[in-house]
Enzyme design. Structure first.
Site, PDB file in Angstrom:
ATOM      1  N   TYR A   1       6.241  10.306 -10.497  1.00 45.83           N
ATOM      2  CA  TYR A   1       5.281   9.547  -9.661  1.00 45.83           C
ATOM      3  C   TYR A   1       4.354   8.717 -10.549  1.00 45.83           C
ATOM      4  CZ  TYR A   1       0.974   9.071  -6.837  1.00 45.83           C
ATOM      5  OH  TYR A   1      -0.158   8.603  -6.209  1.00 45.83           O
TER       6      TYR A   1
ATOM      7  N   ASN B   1       0.793  -1.239   0.000  1.00 47.02           N
ATOM      8  CA  ASN B   1       0.000   0.000   0.000  1.00 47.02           C
ATOM      9  C   ASN B   1       0.823   1.286   0.000  1.00 47.02           C
ATOM     10  OD1 ASN B   1      -2.338   1.848   0.843  1.00 47.02           O
ATOM     11  ND2 ASN B   1      -0.992   1.943   2.643  1.00 47.02           N
TER      12      ASN B   1
HETATM   13  N1  NAD Z   1      -4.837   9.707  -1.170  1.00 51.00           N
HETATM   14  C1  NAD Z   1      -5.188   9.595  -2.444  1.00 51.00           C
HETATM   15  O1  NAD Z   1      -6.084  10.291  -2.949  1.00 51.00           O
HETATM   16  C2  NAD Z   1      -4.464   8.623  -3.326  1.00 51.00           C
HETATM   17  C3  NAD Z   1      -4.644   8.738  -4.705  1.00 51.00           C
HETATM   18  C4  NAD Z   1      -3.985   7.855  -5.533  1.00 51.00           C
HETATM   19  C5  NAD Z   1      -3.187   6.865  -5.001  1.00 51.00           C
HETATM   20  N2  NAD Z   1      -3.021   6.778  -3.648  1.00 51.00           N
HETATM   21  C6  NAD Z   1      -2.149   5.724  -3.133  1.00 51.00           C
HETATM   22  O2  NAD Z   1      -2.777   5.029  -2.065  1.00 51.00           O
HETATM   23  C7  NAD Z   1      -1.796   4.593  -1.118  1.00 51.00           C
HETATM   24  C8  NAD Z   1      -2.166   5.072   0.254  1.00 51.00           C
HETATM   25  O3  NAD Z   1      -2.354   6.479   0.211  1.00 51.00           O
HETATM   26  P1  NAD Z   1      -2.859   7.285   1.483  1.00 51.00           P
HETATM   27  O4  NAD Z   1      -3.405   8.566   0.958  1.00 51.00           O
HETATM   28  O5  NAD Z   1      -3.685   6.424   2.351  1.00 51.00           O
HETATM   29  O6  NAD Z   1      -1.445   7.572   2.197  1.00 51.00           O
HETATM   30  P2  NAD Z   1      -1.149   8.254   3.619  1.00 51.00           P
HETATM   31  O7  NAD Z   1       0.135   8.981   3.436  1.00 51.00           O
HETATM   32  O8  NAD Z   1      -2.331   8.991   4.109  1.00 51.00           O
HETATM   33  O9  NAD Z   1      -0.902   6.979   4.559  1.00 51.00           O
HETATM   34  C9  NAD Z   1       0.190   6.141   4.297  1.00 51.00           C
HETATM   35  C10 NAD Z   1       0.477   5.182   5.438  1.00 51.00           C
HETATM   36  O10 NAD Z   1       1.744   4.591   5.133  1.00 51.00           O
HETATM   37  C11 NAD Z   1       2.698   4.937   6.133  1.00 51.00           C
HETATM   38  N3  NAD Z   1       3.968   5.176   5.454  1.00 51.00           N
HETATM   39  C12 NAD Z   1       4.277   6.231   4.650  1.00 51.00           C
HETATM   40  N4  NAD Z   1       5.520   6.092   4.173  1.00 51.00           N
HETATM   41  C13 NAD Z   1       5.997   4.935   4.674  1.00 51.00           C
HETATM   42  C14 NAD Z   1       7.225   4.242   4.545  1.00 51.00           C
HETATM   43  N5  NAD Z   1       8.220   4.745   3.795  1.00 51.00           N
HETATM   44  N6  NAD Z   1       7.388   3.049   5.185  1.00 51.00           N
HETATM   45  C15 NAD Z   1       6.398   2.551   5.956  1.00 51.00           C
HETATM   46  N7  NAD Z   1       5.212   3.165   6.136  1.00 51.00           N
HETATM   47  C16 NAD Z   1       5.013   4.333   5.486  1.00 51.00           C
HETATM   48  C17 NAD Z   1       2.138   6.168   6.808  1.00 51.00           C
HETATM   49  O11 NAD Z   1       2.649   6.313   8.134  1.00 51.00           O
HETATM   50  C18 NAD Z   1       0.638   5.879   6.781  1.00 51.00           C
HETATM   51  O12 NAD Z   1       0.255   5.008   7.810  1.00 51.00           O
HETATM   52  C19 NAD Z   1      -0.455   5.155  -1.647  1.00 51.00           C
HETATM   53  O13 NAD Z   1       0.187   4.175  -2.418  1.00 51.00           O
HETATM   54  C20 NAD Z   1      -0.872   6.304  -2.548  1.00 51.00           C
HETATM   55  O14 NAD Z   1       0.061   6.596  -3.554  1.00 51.00           O
HETATM   56  C21 NAD Z   1      -3.644   7.635  -2.810  1.00 51.00           C
END
Ligand code: NAD
Length: 278
Positions: free
Chosen positions: A163, A96
């Site tokens: 990205y 994730n």
């Molecule tokens: N938020 C969006 O709208 C969105 C859109 C497209 C894709 N995504 C993808 O969905 C996934 C989750 O996004 P999100 O918005 O929930 O992210 P977020 O940043 O809100 O949460 C990420 C989680 O991962 C942990 N984390 C971050 N970097 C880390 C690392 N290097 N090692 C271990 N843990 C780590 C954080 O502490 C947190 O618990 C990501 O791959 C993101 O690219 C999100």
């Protein structure tokens, strides 16, 4: 932070990277609520402890590994935790972690160090963690892997070309690996989120003071996503209900990718692909 966990043969063993907050937080809680043993890797110790407490309160079990998933030591610690607390068995892997934020400049002004960090955060760990856990799945002849890509892998996103490229790689890897391991009883899929209200992209920040009613013109389903919207699709892809689905990236985006540049006009009067004519 980990108690000894009694692991039962019917309890699914699920690894979630970035399983504390946001989409990953909802995914780990979703599996926890079904009684799974969740091995949660996260860089945020406090967030991970909260997630663990909630998973355990909901009837699941949880092992926490703290560290940056882009570091080899964290991947090794994950392997050791799986061996020690989960009998070396992983049924579901959710890759994730991902982040667009290291990209702050247009590509021609961006430094290679930035590409390197984006590579590590968005693609590299998908390879290292999958490489770590796949042999066990192959040995047992079963497993489901769900990667988290983005809609930006499929449409252009100015200012985030690198990205976007690495997430396209996640989806291409998903497709090819799915074909490669299908004969071992392993399925590999991905979701492509958009507009999730998470710590990475809080709704308030996305709105930036604009009228929340405007969301209806940007998002066909008329709202930002909640972490559970994404977790439900991950859970589906990891479940037997998706037993004939592999190699796919499913957009979970309220319809933005389908609309691809079309916007609902104000007051519901039709659509435009020229938002200044809204
Ligand atoms: N938020 C969006 O709208 C969105 C859109 C497209 C894709 N995504 C993808 O969905 C996934 C989750 O996004 P999100 O918005 O929930 O992210 P977020 O940043 O809100 O949460 C990420 C989680 O991962 C942990 N984390 C971050 N970097 C880390 C690392 N290097 N090692 C271990 N843990 C780590 C954080 O502490 C947190 O618990 C990501 O791959 C993101 O690219 C999100």
């Amino acid at each position: 932070m980990n108690d000894v966990v009694a692991s039962s043969p019917i309890r699914r063993h699920v690894v979630v990277t970035g399983g504390a907050l946001g989409i990953g937080g909802a995914v780990s809680r979703r599996f926890g609520a079904e009684g799974a043993l969740v091995v949660l890797v996260d860089i945020d110790e406090v967030g991970a402890a909260t997630a663990r407490a909630e998973i355990v309160a909901a009837g699941g079990a949880c092992i926490v590994v703290i560290g940056d998933i882009t570091d080899d030591e964290t991947v090794s610690a994950l392997g050791a935790a799986v061996d020690e607390h989960a009998d070396g068995r992983v049924d579901v892997l959710v890759n994730n972690v991902g982040d667009f934020r290291p990209a702050k400049a247009v590509f021609f002004k961006s430094p290679p160090e930035q590409w390197e960090r984006l590579h590590k955060l968005n693609y590299w760990h998908v390879l290292t963690v999958t490489h770590l856990l796949l042999p066990g799945m192959i040995e047992r002849g079963s497993g489901a892997i769900v990667n988290v890509s983005t809609v930006e892998a499929f449409r252009g996103i100015p200012g985030n070309a690198v990205y976007s490229g690495y997430n396209a790689a996640v989806s291409a890897f998903t497709k090819s690996l799915a074909v490669e391991v299908a004969g071992f009883g392993i399925r590999v899929n991905a979701i492509a989120p958009d507009l999730a209200d998470t710590p990475q992209t809080p709704a308030e920040l996305m709105l930036a003071g604009r009228d929340p009613e405007l969301i209806k013109s940007w998002v066909p389903l008329g709202r930002f996503g909640e972490p559970d919207d994404y977790a439900d699709v991950v859970a589906f892809l990891a479940s037997d209900a998706a037993r004939f689905v592999t190699g796919q990236t499913i957009p979970v985006d309220g319809g933005t990718l389908a609309a691809s540049g079309w916007y609902r006009k104000a007051h519901g009067r039709g659509w435009t692909n020229m938002p200044d004519h809204a």
